[in-house]
Scaffold this motif. Structure first.
Motif, PDB file in Angstrom:
ATOM      1  N   LEU A 124       7.444  17.520   0.798  1.00 23.76           N
ATOM      2  CA  LEU A 124       8.333  16.672   1.594  1.00 23.76           C
ATOM      3  C   LEU A 124       8.261  17.065   3.070  1.00 23.76           C
ATOM      4  O   LEU A 124       8.174  16.203   3.941  1.00 23.76           O
ATOM      5  N   GLU A 125       8.244  18.359   3.350  1.00 27.02           N
ATOM      6  CA  GLU A 125       8.204  18.832   4.730  1.00 27.02           C
ATOM      7  C   GLU A 125       6.901  18.406   5.418  1.00 27.02           C
ATOM      8  O   GLU A 125       6.911  17.938   6.557  1.00 27.02           O
ATOM      9  N   ALA A 126       5.774  18.580   4.730  1.00 26.73           N
ATOM     10  CA  ALA A 126       4.476  18.192   5.308  1.00 26.73           C
ATOM     11  C   ALA A 126       4.421  16.682   5.519  1.00 26.73           C
ATOM     12  O   ALA A 126       3.895  16.203   6.530  1.00 26.73           O
ATOM     13  N   GLN A 127       4.986  15.911   4.587  1.00 21.39           N
ATOM     14  CA  GLN A 127       5.010  14.453   4.709  1.00 21.39           C
ATOM     15  C   GLN A 127       5.842  14.045   5.928  1.00 21.39           C
ATOM     16  O   GLN A 127       5.443  13.168   6.691  1.00 21.39           O
ATOM     17  N   GLU A 128       6.991  14.688   6.109  1.00 19.31           N
ATOM     18  CA  GLU A 128       7.849  14.365   7.265  1.00 19.31           C
ATOM     19  C   GLU A 128       7.137  14.692   8.572  1.00 19.31           C
ATOM     20  O   GLU A 128       7.199  13.913   9.528  1.00 19.31           O
ATOM     21  N   ARG A 129       6.454  15.853   8.639  1.00 18.33           N
ATOM     22  CA  ARG A 129       5.686  16.204   9.851  1.00 18.33           C
ATOM     23  C   ARG A 129       4.597  15.164  10.110  1.00 18.33           C
ATOM     24  O   ARG A 129       4.414  14.720  11.240  1.00 18.33           O
ATOM     25  N   HIS A 130       3.907  14.763   9.055  1.00 17.29           N
ATOM     26  CA  HIS A 130       2.847  13.761   9.158  1.00 17.29           C
ATOM     27  C   HIS A 130       3.397  12.439   9.698  1.00 17.29           C
ATOM     28  O   HIS A 130       2.814  11.827  10.599  1.00 17.29           O
ATOM     29  N   GLU A 131       4.539  12.009   9.168  1.00 13.96           N
ATOM     30  CA  GLU A 131       5.139  10.747   9.610  1.00 13.96           C
ATOM     31  C   GLU A 131       5.638  10.834  11.042  1.00 13.96           C
ATOM     32  O   GLU A 131       5.533   9.867  11.792  1.00 13.96           O
ATOM     33  N   ARG A 132       6.167  11.985  11.446  1.00 10.40           N
ATOM     34  CA  ARG A 132       6.610  12.151  12.842  1.00 10.40           C
ATOM     35  C   ARG A 132       5.419  12.056  13.788  1.00 10.40           C
ATOM     36  O   ARG A 132       5.490  11.407  14.824  1.00 10.40           O
ATOM     37  N   ARG A 133       4.304  12.706  13.419  1.00 11.22           N
ATOM     38  CA  ARG A 133       3.107  12.631  14.256  1.00 11.22           C
ATOM     39  C   ARG A 133       2.589  11.188  14.349  1.00 11.22           C
ATOM     40  O   ARG A 133       2.199  10.732  15.409  1.00 11.22           O
ATOM     41  N   GLU A 134       2.592  10.483  13.217  1.00 11.55           N
ATOM     42  CA  GLU A 134       2.159   9.071  13.228  1.00 11.55           C
ATOM     43  C   GLU A 134       3.050   8.249  14.148  1.00 11.55           C
ATOM     44  O   GLU A 134       2.563   7.418  14.889  1.00 11.55           O
ATOM     45  N   LYS A 135       4.365   8.480  14.079  1.00 11.44           N
ATOM     46  CA  LYS A 135       5.299   7.712  14.910  1.00 11.44           C
ATOM     47  C   LYS A 135       5.062   7.993  16.390  1.00 11.44           C
ATOM     48  O   LYS A 135       5.044   7.081  17.202  1.00 11.44           O
ATOM     49  N   VAL A 136       4.835   9.249  16.730  1.00 16.62           N
ATOM     50  CA  VAL A 136       4.569   9.623  18.136  1.00 16.62           C
ATOM     51  C   VAL A 136       3.294   8.911  18.617  1.00 16.62           C
ATOM     52  O   VAL A 136       3.274   8.334  19.694  1.00 16.62           O
ATOM     53  N   HIS A 137       2.247   8.904  17.812  1.00 15.13           N
ATOM     54  CA  HIS A 137       0.992   8.256  18.205  1.00 15.13           C
ATOM     55  C   HIS A 137       1.158   6.743  18.288  1.00 15.13           C
ATOM     56  O   HIS A 137       0.567   6.098  19.135  1.00 15.13           O
ATOM     57  N   ARG A 138       1.973   6.185  17.395  1.00 18.69           N
ATOM     58  CA  ARG A 138       2.198   4.733  17.389  1.00 18.69           C
ATOM     59  C   ARG A 138       3.008   4.312  18.613  1.00 18.69           C
ATOM     60  O   ARG A 138       2.779   3.271  19.179  1.00 18.69           O
ATOM     61  N   ASP A 139       3.983   5.149  19.005  1.00 17.23           N
ATOM     62  CA  ASP A 139       4.870   4.806  20.118  1.00 17.23           C
ATOM     63  C   ASP A 139       4.205   5.022  21.472  1.00 17.23           C
ATOM     64  O   ASP A 139       4.659   4.482  22.471  1.00 17.23           O
ATOM     65  N   SER A 140       3.155   5.837  21.534  1.00 14.72           N
ATOM     66  CA  SER A 140       2.543   6.118  22.845  1.00 14.72           C
ATOM     67  C   SER A 140       1.474   5.117  23.225  1.00 14.72           C
ATOM     68  O   SER A 140       1.117   4.229  22.586  1.00 14.72           O
TER      69      SER A 140
END
Length: 140
Positions: A124-140
């Motif tokens: 769950l922790e690795a998945q959350e980190r992965h999703e946060r990184r995806e969101k940062v890349h999507r928002d930039s």
């Protein structure tokens, strides 16, 4: 070939037994196969339904509604086709002895998470980190 594993009908993987022992692996293997069988049966029903419903509907609104329903059904089946690929991948990981361990960290994925989502490949922790990184890349 592996020996068959006895699994009581009411078996549930428990935290107090060795992680990914033969019984747990068999439990998840059966769970994945049953899920895949349900999806494939639904796909068969959809195909039969689409073949049966290729009738000419004179009313434009009724025809549009039926085409919308058909498109939605086909999109759902496409998502399920992708899900079947993930199920097959999880079954392969069981055979290869990699099931239940995070792709990113190598740590065990919680039994609670695997029970809810047996195709999970990350904790769950690795998945959350992965999703946060995806969101940062999507928002930039």
């Amino acid at each position: 070939m592996k020996a068959e594993v006895f699994l009581p009908e009411d078996y549930q993987p428990a935290e107090d037994e060795p992680f990914m022992n033969d019984r747990q692996l068999e439990y998840f293997r059966r769970k994945l196969i049953a899920w895949k069988d349900d999806i494939l049966e639904g796909n068969k029903d959809t195909i039969e339904g689409l073949q049966d419903n290729t009738r000419n509907i004179p009313d434009v609104a009724d025809r549009a509604s039926e085409e919308t329903d058909r498109a939605l059904e086909l999109r759902t089946r496409d998502r399920e086709r992708k899900l079947v690929n993930k199920i097959d991948s999880a079954l392969r990981r069981i055979e290869e002895g990699e099931f239940g361990y995070c792709d990113k960290t190598g740590e065990p994925i919680s039994l609670k998470r695997l029970n809810a989502r047996p195709i999970a490949t990350m904790t769950l922790e690795a998945q959350e980190r992965h999703e946060r990184r995806e969101k940062v890349h999507r928002d930039s």
